[in-house]
Design a protein around this motif. Structure first.
Motif, PDB file in Angstrom:
ATOM      1  N   TRP A 106     -17.349  68.434  18.236  1.00 36.91           N
ATOM      2  CA  TRP A 106     -15.915  68.369  17.939  1.00 36.91           C
ATOM      3  C   TRP A 106     -15.451  66.941  17.719  1.00 36.91           C
ATOM      4  O   TRP A 106     -14.375  66.713  17.170  1.00 36.91           O
ATOM      5  CB  TRP A 106     -15.128  69.006  19.085  1.00 36.91           C
ATOM      6  CG  TRP A 106     -15.392  68.377  20.429  1.00 36.91           C
ATOM      7  CD1 TRP A 106     -14.900  67.197  20.901  1.00 36.91           C
ATOM      8  CD2 TRP A 106     -16.264  68.875  21.447  1.00 36.91           C
ATOM      9  NE1 TRP A 106     -15.386  66.934  22.150  1.00 36.91           N
ATOM     10  CE2 TRP A 106     -16.225  67.946  22.528  1.00 36.91           C
ATOM     11  CE3 TRP A 106     -17.056  70.013  21.575  1.00 36.91           C
ATOM     12  CZ2 TRP A 106     -16.956  68.125  23.697  1.00 36.91           C
ATOM     13  CZ3 TRP A 106     -17.773  70.186  22.743  1.00 36.91           C
ATOM     14  CH2 TRP A 106     -17.727  69.247  23.792  1.00 36.91           C
ATOM     15  N   LEU A 132     -12.537  72.879  11.888  1.00 35.82           N
ATOM     16  CA  LEU A 132     -12.050  73.701  12.997  1.00 35.82           C
ATOM     17  C   LEU A 132     -10.538  73.894  12.917  1.00 35.82           C
ATOM     18  O   LEU A 132     -10.036  75.023  13.003  1.00 35.82           O
ATOM     19  CB  LEU A 132     -12.423  73.038  14.325  1.00 35.82           C
ATOM     20  CG  LEU A 132     -11.819  73.627  15.599  1.00 35.82           C
ATOM     21  CD1 LEU A 132     -12.257  75.071  15.776  1.00 35.82           C
ATOM     22  CD2 LEU A 132     -12.208  72.796  16.816  1.00 35.82           C
ATOM     23  N   PHE A 133      -9.801  72.788  12.745  1.00 32.09           N
ATOM     24  CA  PHE A 133      -8.343  72.890  12.690  1.00 32.09           C
ATOM     25  C   PHE A 133      -7.891  73.708  11.478  1.00 32.09           C
ATOM     26  O   PHE A 133      -6.940  74.484  11.553  1.00 32.09           O
ATOM     27  CB  PHE A 133      -7.710  71.498  12.642  1.00 32.09           C
ATOM     28  CG  PHE A 133      -8.000  70.660  13.857  1.00 32.09           C
ATOM     29  CD1 PHE A 133      -8.244  71.257  15.087  1.00 32.09           C
ATOM     30  CD2 PHE A 133      -8.037  69.280  13.782  1.00 32.09           C
ATOM     31  CE1 PHE A 133      -8.506  70.492  16.217  1.00 32.09           C
ATOM     32  CE2 PHE A 133      -8.301  68.506  14.898  1.00 32.09           C
ATOM     33  CZ  PHE A 133      -8.548  69.116  16.119  1.00 32.09           C
ATOM     34  N   THR A 186     -16.126  67.979  11.455  1.00 34.27           N
ATOM     35  CA  THR A 186     -16.131  69.222  12.229  1.00 34.27           C
ATOM     36  C   THR A 186     -14.726  69.565  12.697  1.00 34.27           C
ATOM     37  O   THR A 186     -14.290  70.713  12.616  1.00 34.27           O
ATOM     38  CB  THR A 186     -17.063  69.111  13.442  1.00 34.27           C
ATOM     39  OG1 THR A 186     -18.386  68.794  12.997  1.00 34.27           O
ATOM     40  CG2 THR A 186     -17.094  70.409  14.235  1.00 34.27           C
ATOM     41  N   ALA A 187     -14.006  68.558  13.212  1.00 35.53           N
ATOM     42  CA  ALA A 187     -12.638  68.790  13.681  1.00 35.53           C
ATOM     43  C   ALA A 187     -11.747  69.259  12.539  1.00 35.53           C
ATOM     44  O   ALA A 187     -10.907  70.156  12.717  1.00 35.53           O
ATOM     45  CB  ALA A 187     -12.077  67.512  14.298  1.00 35.53           C
ATOM     46  N   GLU A 188     -11.944  68.681  11.353  1.00 35.90           N
ATOM     47  CA  GLU A 188     -11.124  69.072  10.206  1.00 35.90           C
ATOM     48  C   GLU A 188     -11.350  70.534   9.846  1.00 35.90           C
ATOM     49  O   GLU A 188     -10.407  71.289   9.577  1.00 35.90           O
ATOM     50  CB  GLU A 188     -11.444  68.177   9.012  1.00 35.90           C
ATOM     51  CG  GLU A 188     -10.591  68.468   7.788  1.00 35.90           C
ATOM     52  CD  GLU A 188     -10.908  67.532   6.633  1.00 35.90           C
ATOM     53  OE1 GLU A 188     -10.334  67.733   5.552  1.00 35.90           O
ATOM     54  OE2 GLU A 188     -11.726  66.602   6.817  1.00 35.90           O
ATOM     55  N   TYR A 203     -13.371  78.378  18.842  1.00 35.61           N
ATOM     56  CA  TYR A 203     -14.736  77.895  18.658  1.00 35.61           C
ATOM     57  C   TYR A 203     -15.591  78.324  19.848  1.00 35.61           C
ATOM     58  O   TYR A 203     -15.091  78.625  20.928  1.00 35.61           O
ATOM     59  CB  TYR A 203     -14.774  76.376  18.468  1.00 35.61           C
ATOM     60  CG  TYR A 203     -14.382  75.572  19.689  1.00 35.61           C
ATOM     61  CD1 TYR A 203     -15.340  75.205  20.638  1.00 35.61           C
ATOM     62  CD2 TYR A 203     -13.062  75.163  19.890  1.00 35.61           C
ATOM     63  CE1 TYR A 203     -14.995  74.460  21.758  1.00 35.61           C
ATOM     64  CE2 TYR A 203     -12.706  74.422  21.001  1.00 35.61           C
ATOM     65  CZ  TYR A 203     -13.664  74.079  21.934  1.00 35.61           C
ATOM     66  OH  TYR A 203     -13.325  73.354  23.040  1.00 35.61           O
TER      67      TYR A 203
END
Length: 562
Positions: A101, A110-111, A106-108, A122
């Motif tokens: 994360w 996921l969000f 990856t964060a982009e 997740y």
């Protein structure tokens, strides 16, 4: 010993993971824990979407999809989108490794997936065995799926015509009470078989078949609740505190009061949870990162208060209140009464009734105030309209979009002024249409709703559009008509508390030396919390906070009036 389900009957847990990302570890963890009850399928990400289509063709259910996307962004979202389209009740989780994360890409992803509603949350790939953190998330997903699809034991059957209002009322009460049940049309084979076994004939009113085979004929709410072991009796002796209403504010007050030793009675005329209990998903309540349904949150709070010793009188409506030297005398529908040394008003609000013209004939059968889960599932493949521009309307539209063929949100004003940004983004991603500057002014059909009339507030033009159901989540009014005259209310019926009592009513309303407490009404010892109180913030967290802190004021009052 229970028999292991045949592989063809087992729901599917589908994992889309590349071999280099420890797919064997994921498979082994899932098969050890869930292999007897679920079919575990692990495929490369590009093969996941075709596999979902094959499951549909084989008439199989997919309970959970776990897929990764950081290195296969193109494959991941299409997998989740296909899973949402084909299996709307299935859960979807983004599979990532520990610490991934922190990577911006990856964060982009996921969000983005969370904002569009393509995933529920997740899931961290399992580490050493057993990895209970991994299994906790998976088990919660599977439990939520079971509840959504009605996989729990359903020994209760509601037999009734869906065009009848009472049929919907009974189903909603059971759904809100987390009672698993099946439904059957009166002329269906299942209904006829149940009626033959009980030697009962259908006479045009809803019937409820209980697990022991007994059939209740058009039961009242208290009768139905008693059949499921819920208490509807009133205490004979006076209680320290009577809480009127079991929404978030009332439940919080019950938890704190009972835990602190007060003899606490909670009176609820309808279902536990109040208006919030009908919410399909509360995303912004502290402590529930994946969100929580209103029914789940309400049931947890109810159990918590009950374990502390709070007494609940289910299905009992307070219709009057008087104050004398003995305390508060609450009149209960059915010519009964309860005595209490103090009272907390937490009766909340109800959606405001709109002037619907010819649509009024369909209220309760095709036109609903609020959007319960049981009514949402009944809209599969249908054309649905939601009226309202607040968060409740947005959540209702999102939930309905999982089942309905099309969902249109009818909004009088500007959506951005009344709805959270994350909800607006999710509505767009889910394909919910927005009819801005419109209101519903009519509609009708031959026995069942077929169309509604939309009025354009700018041009004045009326347009008739097809519609199978309308869900109204706009405006609200408080339940305060039954209160004693001494309890000051504003012109809309909201209860005045604290400094407002003196500001609005002066010394005639409050002739006592001490000032009223922050949540105290014009009657000492009577408090108001949550949506029923003027000036309250219409949020679940705010209602819970008020219900929690008001108990300290109750203690102060009771200490001064032993």
């Amino acid at each position: 010993m229970d028999a292991v389900p045949h592989p063809a009957d087992r729901p599917i847990i589908l994992v889309a993971s590349a071999p280099e990302h420890a797919s064997d570890t994921v498979r082994a963890a899932l098969e050890r824990r869930y292999g007897d009850d679920y079919e575990i399928l692990v495929v490369d990400p590009p093969s996941a979407a075709p596999m979902l289509q094959q499951a549909v063709e084989a008439n199989k259910q997919v309970a959970l999809v776990l897929a990764e996307t950081p290195d296969t962004v193109a494959a991941g979202p299409s997998t989740f989108a296909e899973a949402r389209r084909l299996f709307p009740d299935g859960k979807r989780g983004l599979l990532i490794g520990w610490g991934e994360w922190a990577a911006p890409e990856t964060a982009e992803v996921l969000f983005g997936l969370m904002a569009s509603g393509e995933i529920d949350y997740y899931v961290l790939r399992p580490g050493r065995s057993p990895d209970e953190s991994f299994h906790r998330v998976v088990t919660e997903f599977l439990r939520e799926w079971q509840v959504a699809v009605g996989k729990r034991s359903r020994d209760i059957t509601v037999i009734g015509d869906v065009a009848q209002v009472r049929t919907h009322e009974i189903r909603r009460l059971l759904e809100r009470g987390s009672v698993p049940f099946a439904t059957a049309e009166p002329d269906s084979e299942a209904a006829q078989d149940a009626l033959r076994r009980a030697s009962v004939e259908y006479a045009g009113v809803p019937l409820v078949r209980l697990p022991d085979g007994e059939i209740l004929r058009n039961p009242s709410n208290p009768e139905l609740l008693r059949a499921f072991g819920l208490n509807t009796e009133l205490p004979r002796d006076a209680v320290d505190l009577a809480v009127v209403g079991a929404g978030p504010a009332g439940l919080a007050a019950a938890v704190y009061a009972a835990s602190e030793g007060l003899r606490t009675l909670v009176l609820e005329r309808d279902a536990i949870g109040g208006q919030a209990g009908s919410s399909s998903l509360i995303r912004n309540y502290l402590g529930f990162a994946r969100g929580v349904s209103g029914a789940e949150l309400s049931q947890r709070a109810y159990q918590q208060a009950w374990v502390f010793g709070a007494v609940f009188a289910h299905g009992r409506e307070v219709v009057g209140m008087s104050v004398d030297d003995a305390g508060f005398r609450l009149q209960i529908a059915g010519e009964e009464q309860v005595m209490a040394r103090s009272v907390i008003l937490a009766s909340g609000v109800a959606y405001r009734r709109l002037p619907l013209g010819e649509l009024s004939a369909f209220v309760g059968s095709a036109v609903f105030y609020g959007a319960s889960a049981v009514e949402a599932r009944a809209q599969k493949g249908r054309v649905v309209h939601v009226v309202g521009g607040g968060n409740s309307a947005g959540q209702a539209a999102l939930h309905l979009a999982r089942y309905a063929r099309s969902v249109t949100l009818v909004v009088r004003g500007n959506l951005a002024a009344s709805m959270s940004k994350y909800l607006i983004d999710q509505l767009d991603a889910a394909g919910v249409r927005i009819a801005m500057g419109m209101k519903v002014v009519g509609g009708g059909g031959d026995g069942r709703l077929e169309s509604i009339v939309l009025h354009d507030l700018e041009t004045g033009a009326d347009t008739t559009v097809p519609s199978d159901a309308v869900f109204i989540t706009i405006g609200a009014r408080p339940h305060t008509d039954w209160l004693a005259a001494e309890v000051l209310r504003d012109q809309w019926g909201y209860v005045l508390t604290g400094a407002d009592v003196l500001t609005e009513g002066g010394r005639r309303a409050w002739p006592h030396e001490r000032p009223p407490g922050a949540l105290e009404t014009a009657v000492p010892g009577c408090f108001a919390v949550g949506d029923v109180r003027r000036g309250s913030v219409k949020r679940v967290a705010s209602a819970v906070g008020e219900g929690s802190v008001v108990v300290s004021s109750v203690h102060v009052f009771l200490g001064a009036h032993p």
